[in-house]
Design an enzyme around this catalytic site. Structure first.
Site, PDB file in Angstrom:
ATOM      1  N   GLY A   1      38.265  31.991  30.062  1.00 12.57           N
ATOM      2  CA  GLY A   1      37.634  32.375  31.312  1.00 12.57           C
ATOM      3  C   GLY A   1      38.267  33.623  31.871  1.00 12.57           C
ATOM      4  O   GLY A   1      39.101  34.268  31.219  1.00 12.57           O
ATOM      5  N   ASN A   2      37.875  33.949  33.096  1.00 12.17           N
ATOM      6  CA  ASN A   2      38.334  35.169  33.738  1.00 12.17           C
ATOM      7  C   ASN A   2      39.635  34.921  34.493  1.00 12.17           C
ATOM      8  O   ASN A   2      39.659  34.162  35.464  1.00 12.17           O
ATOM      9  CB  ASN A   2      37.252  35.655  34.709  1.00 12.17           C
ATOM     10  CG  ASN A   2      37.754  36.711  35.652  1.00 12.17           C
ATOM     11  OD1 ASN A   2      38.309  37.710  35.219  1.00 12.17           O
ATOM     12  ND2 ASN A   2      37.587  36.486  36.945  1.00 12.17           N
ATOM     13  N   GLU A   3      40.712  35.535  34.053  1.00 13.47           N
ATOM     14  CA  GLU A   3      41.983  35.576  34.776  1.00 13.47           C
ATOM     15  C   GLU A   3      42.647  34.225  34.955  1.00 13.47           C
ATOM     16  O   GLU A   3      43.489  34.069  35.834  1.00 13.47           O
ATOM     17  CB  GLU A   3      41.783  36.226  36.154  1.00 13.47           C
ATOM     18  CG  GLU A   3      41.303  37.659  36.081  1.00 13.47           C
ATOM     19  CD  GLU A   3      40.954  38.224  37.446  1.00 13.47           C
ATOM     20  OE1 GLU A   3      41.227  37.556  38.455  1.00 13.47           O
ATOM     21  OE2 GLU A   3      40.386  39.322  37.496  1.00 13.47           O
ATOM     22  N   GLN A   4      42.256  33.232  34.206  1.00 12.16           N
ATOM     23  CA  GLN A   4      42.943  31.948  34.327  1.00 12.16           C
ATOM     24  C   GLN A   4      42.619  31.040  33.132  1.00 12.16           C
ATOM     25  O   GLN A   4      41.795  31.366  32.296  1.00 12.16           O
ATOM     26  CB  GLN A   4      42.555  31.213  35.602  1.00 12.16           C
ATOM     27  CG  GLN A   4      41.128  30.696  35.575  1.00 12.16           C
ATOM     28  CD  GLN A   4      40.304  31.347  36.603  1.00 12.16           C
ATOM     29  OE1 GLN A   4      40.396  30.960  37.728  1.00 12.16           O
ATOM     30  NE2 GLN A   4      39.503  32.331  36.254  1.00 12.16           N
TER      31      GLN A   4
END
Lengths: 263, 233
Positions: free
Chosen positions: B200-203
């Site tokens: 996922g995005n940034e995590q």
């Protein structure tokens, strides 16, 4: 002439209208009451693949949200309710199957779920924006013209956008398995229909008794890339009622120059 | 040696998985990212003929011979990539989607992706809040040599951050998420431009989803071994 093996895209001739304007059932739409265009008809030419908003923009019912501040004049699903952007699609297609052929009706992407009616028969398309749906309609399809209607429902949690805006609105859209930029982000205005619609390819696919499903191709290398191997795995489905004696063939070609191929 | 026919019997009403004996290639033309060489592509055609019926189905796919490796560099914390054993300096563009109304025409994909290539980029990152991009997108990335970093659908909407606070446990239906993820992988996995799947995005996704993605996307043991001068070590 029988329909050839393979895929035919259904990307033209689609009509669409809002659910609130449909006064007959899906069964009636695909049997006795097919829709048509006309001055008093609520049906318009639909964009398939595309979203509900794309169709409403094409029909000039709504302005293009990406020009100026036009998006502000389009009602958001949080205010309109989900039914406002629940949308019917309709088209027809020709088909002629041989006795041993099978036909799939394929949707490569629907946001968020749908009911499909083909010649009066209903099939459910379950939730999830990023999954393919392959419906075996061999027993439903008929030689000649076929009538297809699809009603598409928006995500279950379209969410709302606070008056002050904010990244991702109230985050409700994240409860569904769907694209998430649609509630608005720091680079994007909210998409009013949350991208509801038949948003990716629609096709019919003819096969014989045995169907090839999702081959997987992988290469391995040896001796500093002098030697390479191609590994290919595939699923095969025999849809007939008897054992299928198959010849399975794999061929790899490369175009050397122009139209000269090396086998 | 690039043509092979196998015979098999498939029971009535059944679904089977079949692996071909491997096909050998001597010095195949490799697929390279933009700026490192040609984007050589082979056409792989699989057909199945049924006795008493004839051709029953056909599959065709452009295939590129390439090996993509990446790891997190301890010194910098950045991800380093190698393609066909050669280090590559990544020059990337962030991508959400081609059109907010999802009018995703091939012409538009071709234009957008060629533009990235003309800018001397060699990677496109598909952000997790957008789409799992379509085969037509990947087709033009194959053609123009853009590596693709493809994220699944985990963003600030599903990580417990933000105001108001988002659901910290991802989407409500984790099984549906995984079903979509598995189907997406099957849809896109044969494209040579596909370089990296990201949760996922940034995590990191919720634990069960993350574990399932890692499990499903792990390399088959046959492919885990690294290459060296004398073959698989």
């Amino acid at each position: 002439m029988a329909t050839a093996i393979g895929k035919t895209k259904l990307h033209s001739g689609w009509l669409g209208t809002r659910d609130r304007d449909v006064t007959v059932t899906g069964v009636q739409l695909t049997t006795t009451h097919p829709p048509s265009l006309g001055p008093t008809s609520p049906w318009v030419e639909a964009v398939v693949p595309g979203t509900v908003l794309a169709t409403l923009v094409k029909s000039k019912e709504l302005p293009d949200p990406f020009y100026g501040l036009e998006n502000e004049s389009i009602i958001d699903i949080a205010d309109s309710g989900r039914q406002w952007y629940t949308f019917w699609y309709f088209t027809t297609f020709q088909c002629k199957l041989l006795g041993t052929q099978h036909l799939d009706l394929n949707f490569r992407g629907i946001n968020y779920y749908a009911e499909v009616y083909l010649n009066g028969h209903k099939k459910d398309v379950p939730r999830g924006m990023f999954r393919r749906h392959s419906l075996d309609v061999t027993d439903i399809v008929r030689n000649g013209e076929n009538l297809l209607a699809v009603v598409v429902y928006p995500p279950d949690h379209p969410g709302s956008i606070p008056p002050e805006g904010g990244q991702g609105g109230d985050h409700e859209i994240g409860k569904d398995v769907a694209t998430q930029y649609v509630e608005g982000w720091d680079w994007m205005c909210p998409i009013r229909d949350r991208n509801t619609g038949i948003w990716d390819e629609v096709s019919i696919y003819v096969t014989g008794p045995v169907k090839i499903i999702d081959p997987h191709l992988v290469s391995t290398f040896y001796d500093n890339y002098k030697r390479a191997y191609l590994h290919a795995t595939t699923e095969l489905e025999n849809r007939s009622t008897s054992v299928a004696e198959c010849s399975l063939n794999i061929q790899v070609t490369t175009e050397l120059e122009g139209n000269i191929c090396l086998v | 040696e690039h043509l092979q026919t196998q015979h098999l019997s498939i029971p009535a009403g059944s679904r089977v998985q079949y692996t071909f004996p491997e096909l050998f290639f001597y010095k195949p033309n490799l697929w390279w990212p933009n700026g490192m060489g040609k984007q050589s592509l082979y056409n792989v055609v699989i057909t199945v003929d049924v006795k008493g019926y004839g051709e029953s189905d056909l599959y065709s796919q452009l295939f590129g011979f390439r090996k993509i490796e990446s790891h997190i560099d301890n010194a910098t914390g950045g991800r380093l990539f190698k393609v066909n054993g050669q280090p590559i300096f990544i020059r990337g563009g962030n991508w959400i989607l081609s059109d907010g109304l999802l009018r995703l025409s091939e012409k538009r994909y071709k234009t957008d992706i060629k533009f990235h290539s003309d800018m001397n980029f060699n990677m496109i990152r598909c952000w997790g809040g957008g789409l799992a991009e379509r085969p037509e997108f990947y087709y033009y990335c194959d053609i123009y040599g853009l590596l693709v970093w493809q994220e699944f659908w985990i963003t600030g909407d599903v990580d417990g951050r933000g105001v108001p606070v988002s659901n910290p446990n991802g989407p409500l239906d984790h099984d549906l998420f995984m079903l979509c993820a598995r189907d997406t992988v099957k849809l896109l996995r044969n494209h040579p431009s596909l370089a990296l799947w990201v949760g996922g995005n940034e995590q990191v996704p919720p634990d069960d989803i993350n574990k399932a993605l890692k499990q499903d996307l792990r390399l088959h043991p046959h492919f885990e071994k690294s290459i060296n001068g004398s073959g698989i070590s």
